[in-house]
Structure formats: C-alpha cells, structure tokens
Design a protein around this motif. Structure first.
Motif: not given
Ligand code: FES
Ligand code: FES
Length: 191
Positions: A53-54, A56, A60, A62-63, A74, A76
C-alpha cells in the motif's frame, strides 16, 4: 555486471524509459517504465500487485514494506531499477516465507486490523523482524548488546522493532498479540 538482468535505457526528451526484469514472488517479471519509478509503483501500477500500500510515499508509514533478499525495505523509497537481481517478496508471496502464513492467521485470530490498509506492511515487516531476531540483530530496546546477542522478545522489543509501521486505526494491541503468539510458537525466548 554479467549476472545482472539486462536493462536498456532510451533517452526520449525529458524522460528515460528502462526495461527491467524484476524477480517477484519466485518468478521473473518484465516491465517498461520511467527510470525514476519506485519499486512500490512498479509493483502496484505495472505488475498489478496491489497488496503493498501507498500510505505516505515518503518513508514515514511502513504501509509499502516488502522484503528484498529477505530484508524489509520501504518500497516507496527504493527505485525499481535498484531492485533488479534481488528476490522481492510482497504480501502476495509471503505465505511462501517461513512465518508468513502463521502471521497472516495470527492477525485474523487476534483481530490485528480494522480497515486493513496497514496490514500487508505490518505482516511483511513482522516476517522480516522475526528473522532479524533469529539472527541476533539488536534493536534500540535491546539491553544487552554484547556479541552474540541473544534477544529476549519482550513487548517493548516488539513495539520498537515494528515502530516503523503506523496503524491509523490504532490496532497496535492486537498486532502485538499476533506477533507475540507467532514468535512464542516458534520457540523464541519471550519475556
Ligand atoms: S508509503 Fe509510507 S513508508 Fe512507504
Ligand atoms: S488497520 Fe487501519 S490503518 Fe491499521
């Protein structure tokens, strides 16, 4: 390097597209994407692996946590191009990993989620975390860091080690219980 999958870069004005071979959940997947594409966008937008999941998109929450060569990262904050030649495991492939299925079942049994948005990241992170404990990697909560480190997994240790995964629903108490139960079942020293 010779053992890296081939990639090619074609400059076309302002953007540059690359052809990537990503090893995801046990198989090679090929994509064409902008060279700046993150691993998270490559998984979700190019490979239809939308379990990650995205939250943030800036490291910040961890999704977006996945495992790269069995270590949690991470996605992202990782360029897809940099993940070539490594074993990428997403939540869709996590049941192949030792404690993956047990954690998925424990999250259900302990009600470790509400909306579920953070859950794939929480479970990938927990798989990586339990492996780090097994390897004797200390955390900021580990009192005795003399080698070899023998981690006794207290609630404080689990909270610290999973502190990079935010749950907006506040399911932390049950996430802790789920991870605790799996760690105890695998013979981990618990406090
Ligand atoms: S989407 Fe929040 S840390 Fe990667
Ligand atoms: S279960 Fe909703 S954000 Fe964690």
């Amino acid at each position: 390097m010779d053992d890296q999958p081939a990639s090619s870069i074609e400059n076309s004005g302002a953007s540059a597209d690359v052809h990537l071979v990503l090893h995801v959940n046990g198989g090679d997947r090929e994509i064409e994407c902008d060279q700046r594409t993150t691993l998270l966008d490559a998984l979700r937008d190019h490979l239809d692996l939308t379990g990650s999941k995205k939250g943030c998109d800036r490291g910040q929450c961890g999704a977006c946590t996945v495992l790269v060569d069995d270590r949690r990262v991470l996605s992202c904050l990782t360029f897809a191009v940099a993940a070539q030649g490594q074993q990428i495991t997403t939540i869709e492939g996590i049941s192949e990993m030792g404690s993956g299925t047990a954690l998925q079942e424990a999250f259900v049994n302990h009600d470790g989620f509400q909306c579920g948005y953070c859950t794939p990241g929480q479970i990938c992170s927990a798989v990586g975390m339990l492996d780090e404990v097994k390897r004797g990697w200390p955390s900021a909560a580990t009192a005795d860091i003399d080698e070899p480190v023998d981690v006794v997994l207290s609630d404080t240790e689990i909270r610290e080690r999973l502190s990079g995964n935010i749950c907006r629903c506040g399911a932390y108490v049950n996430i802790l219980a789920a991870v605790r139960s799996v760690a105890a079942d695998t013979g981990q020293d618990m406090a």
